[in-house]
Design a protein around this motif. Structure first.
Motif, PDB file in Angstrom:
ATOM      1  N   LEU A 157       0.816  -1.211   0.000  1.00 29.00           N
ATOM      2  CA  LEU A 157       0.000   0.000   0.000  1.00 29.00           C
ATOM      3  C   LEU A 157       0.853   1.266   0.000  1.00 29.00           C
ATOM      4  O   LEU A 157       0.501   2.253  -0.653  1.00 29.00           O
ATOM      5  CB  LEU A 157      -0.943   0.001   1.204  1.00 29.00           C
ATOM      6  CG  LEU A 157      -2.137  -0.957   1.132  1.00 29.00           C
ATOM      7  CD1 LEU A 157      -2.890  -0.979   2.454  1.00 29.00           C
ATOM      8  CD2 LEU A 157      -3.071  -0.556  -0.007  1.00 29.00           C
ATOM      9  N   VAL A 158       1.973   1.270   0.744  1.00 25.01           N
ATOM     10  CA  VAL A 158       2.763   2.500   0.827  1.00 25.01           C
ATOM     11  C   VAL A 158       3.472   2.819  -0.487  1.00 25.01           C
ATOM     12  O   VAL A 158       3.954   3.940  -0.667  1.00 25.01           O
ATOM     13  CB  VAL A 158       3.789   2.453   1.982  1.00 25.01           C
ATOM     14  CG1 VAL A 158       3.099   2.270   3.324  1.00 25.01           C
ATOM     15  CG2 VAL A 158       4.838   1.366   1.759  1.00 25.01           C
ATOM     16  N   PHE A 159       3.529   1.857  -1.388  1.00 22.31           N
ATOM     17  CA  PHE A 159       4.079   2.139  -2.713  1.00 22.31           C
ATOM     18  C   PHE A 159       3.035   2.740  -3.653  1.00 22.31           C
ATOM     19  O   PHE A 159       3.397   3.267  -4.702  1.00 22.31           O
ATOM     20  CB  PHE A 159       4.647   0.865  -3.344  1.00 22.31           C
ATOM     21  CG  PHE A 159       5.977   0.462  -2.793  1.00 22.31           C
ATOM     22  CD1 PHE A 159       7.137   1.142  -3.146  1.00 22.31           C
ATOM     23  CD2 PHE A 159       6.083  -0.601  -1.908  1.00 22.31           C
ATOM     24  CE1 PHE A 159       8.368   0.768  -2.640  1.00 22.31           C
ATOM     25  CE2 PHE A 159       7.314  -0.987  -1.400  1.00 22.31           C
ATOM     26  CZ  PHE A 159       8.461  -0.292  -1.758  1.00 22.31           C
ATOM     27  N   SER A 160       1.750   2.655  -3.276  1.00 25.47           N
ATOM     28  CA  SER A 160       0.704   3.060  -4.212  1.00 25.47           C
ATOM     29  C   SER A 160      -0.208   4.170  -3.700  1.00 25.47           C
ATOM     30  O   SER A 160      -0.723   4.952  -4.505  1.00 25.47           O
ATOM     31  CB  SER A 160      -0.155   1.839  -4.585  1.00 25.47           C
ATOM     32  OG  SER A 160      -0.672   1.211  -3.427  1.00 25.47           O
ATOM     33  N   ILE A 161      -0.428   4.279  -2.385  1.00 30.50           N
ATOM     34  CA  ILE A 161      -1.356   5.270  -1.836  1.00 30.50           C
ATOM     35  C   ILE A 161      -0.593   6.213  -0.926  1.00 30.50           C
ATOM     36  O   ILE A 161      -0.026   5.773   0.085  1.00 30.50           O
ATOM     37  CB  ILE A 161      -2.502   4.599  -1.058  1.00 30.50           C
ATOM     38  CG1 ILE A 161      -3.274   3.636  -1.958  1.00 30.50           C
ATOM     39  CG2 ILE A 161      -3.444   5.654  -0.475  1.00 30.50           C
ATOM     40  CD1 ILE A 161      -4.388   2.877  -1.255  1.00 30.50           C
ATOM     41  N   ALA A 167      -0.145   9.364  10.014  1.00 27.93           N
ATOM     42  CA  ALA A 167      -1.357   8.609   9.693  1.00 27.93           C
ATOM     43  C   ALA A 167      -1.048   7.126   9.549  1.00 27.93           C
ATOM     44  O   ALA A 167      -1.828   6.262   9.965  1.00 27.93           O
ATOM     45  CB  ALA A 167      -1.987   9.149   8.408  1.00 27.93           C
ATOM     46  N   LEU A 168       0.126   6.821   8.979  1.00 26.41           N
ATOM     47  CA  LEU A 168       0.541   5.423   8.882  1.00 26.41           C
ATOM     48  C   LEU A 168       0.726   4.826  10.270  1.00 26.41           C
ATOM     49  O   LEU A 168       0.343   3.679  10.524  1.00 26.41           O
ATOM     50  CB  LEU A 168       1.826   5.315   8.074  1.00 26.41           C
ATOM     51  CG  LEU A 168       2.406   3.900   7.909  1.00 26.41           C
ATOM     52  CD1 LEU A 168       1.406   2.985   7.211  1.00 26.41           C
ATOM     53  CD2 LEU A 168       3.724   3.952   7.135  1.00 26.41           C
ATOM     54  N   GLY A 169       1.306   5.610  11.179  1.00 26.61           N
ATOM     55  CA  GLY A 169       1.444   5.146  12.559  1.00 26.61           C
ATOM     56  C   GLY A 169       0.091   4.847  13.192  1.00 26.61           C
ATOM     57  O   GLY A 169      -0.053   3.870  13.938  1.00 26.61           O
ATOM     58  N   LEU A 170      -0.922   5.675  12.893  1.00 28.85           N
ATOM     59  CA  LEU A 170      -2.273   5.429  13.403  1.00 28.85           C
ATOM     60  C   LEU A 170      -2.840   4.136  12.830  1.00 28.85           C
ATOM     61  O   LEU A 170      -3.459   3.343  13.556  1.00 28.85           O
ATOM     62  CB  LEU A 170      -3.174   6.611  13.072  1.00 28.85           C
ATOM     63  CG  LEU A 170      -4.649   6.479  13.485  1.00 28.85           C
ATOM     64  CD1 LEU A 170      -4.775   6.285  14.993  1.00 28.85           C
ATOM     65  CD2 LEU A 170      -5.436   7.697  13.021  1.00 28.85           C
ATOM     66  N   VAL A 171      -2.648   3.910  11.532  1.00 28.73           N
ATOM     67  CA  VAL A 171      -3.116   2.671  10.911  1.00 28.73           C
ATOM     68  C   VAL A 171      -2.490   1.457  11.589  1.00 28.73           C
ATOM     69  O   VAL A 171      -3.184   0.476  11.913  1.00 28.73           O
ATOM     70  CB  VAL A 171      -2.802   2.669   9.402  1.00 28.73           C
ATOM     71  CG1 VAL A 171      -3.043   1.281   8.796  1.00 28.73           C
ATOM     72  CG2 VAL A 171      -3.638   3.709   8.682  1.00 28.73           C
TER      73      VAL A 171
END
Length: 242
Positions: A157-161, A167-171
């Protein structure tokens, strides 16, 4: 230091982070369980030791690709992770979190449902369902094949969105907390989160408990959308009084 050594160090560091995070979070909820329901895990010590062993093995499988991606983000700009909060509009922050959660939930639903086919279940997913009943230590108790299916989704996902690092830390926090609380054998969240209008779309322990009781239903991770859409939602389960 050459790139290969740096990537190796990053992978080892991330493996340690994932493992320690698991021990802290699962340990905290296990202690909460012993305080709230003394004796709920009575007689399950051999099972818990097995859950911890499988989970620490899974930590390496999750940590290695995460460490490689982290190195690529910091040193090569390979990913869509950004640290400047103004790089994208502020309204995109919560939207990106929802994108990630829904994408992860979609991946989890379909891979999880596939894992319940006879051969994948026998080879891999049976390891997770050997926890009867599951405990707060069971969230990452996976066969390596199953751990691989879970380890690739966030790196992909981090390569595309695009997503802000916070926010990634929250996810990742939501992923960890929901994974543990869905398995600990009692409902920690307030009633409105698993009953009523909101509970009709969110997954908590009451919903996932029924999956561990009946196997062929309630495959989702965060949301009940795919279960409801595909007719595999069987509502919330109950917790045995032990």
């Amino acid at each position: 230091m050459n790139a290969a050594s740096a990537i190796l160090i990053s992978a080892i560091a991330m493996t340690l982070i994932v493992g320690v995070r698991y021990l802290i979070v699962s340990g905290a909820f296990a202690l909460a369980t012993r305080w709230r329901f003394p004796g709920l895990y009575a007689g399950l010590d051999p099972q818990i030791r097995r859950e911890i062993r499988w989970s620490l093995a899974s930590a390496a499988i999750y940590g290695i690709p995460a460490g490689m991606v982290a190195w690529g983000w910091q040193n090569r700009g390979w990913t869509q992770i950004y640290s400047d909060i103004h790089a994208w509009p502020l309204w995109y922050l919560p939207l990106s979190v929802l994108f990630y959660l829904f994408a992860h939930d979609t991946w989890f639903y379909w891979t999880h449902r596939w894992m319940h086919r006879p051969r994948p279940f026998r080879i891999a997913h049976a390891v997770h369902h050997a926890s009867r009943p599951p405990t707060a230590w069971a969230a990452m108790a996976f066969h390596p094949y199953e751990a691989l299916t879970g380890a690739v989704v966030i790196p992909l996902l981090v390569f595309s969105i695009p997503i802000h690092v916070g926010a990634l830390g929250l996810v990742l926090t939501i992923m960890t907390v929901m994974g543990v609380t869905n398995h600990m054998g009692w409902e920690i969240f307030p009633r409105f989160m698993w009953r009523g209008h909101l509970g009709a779309w969110l997954i908590t322990a009451s919903h996932h408990q029924r999956h561990h009781e009946q196997y062929r239903c309630n495959y989702g991770l965060y949301f009940r959308f795919w279960d409801r859409f595909c007719g595999t939602d069987r509502g919330v389960g109950s917790f045995d009084e032990r």
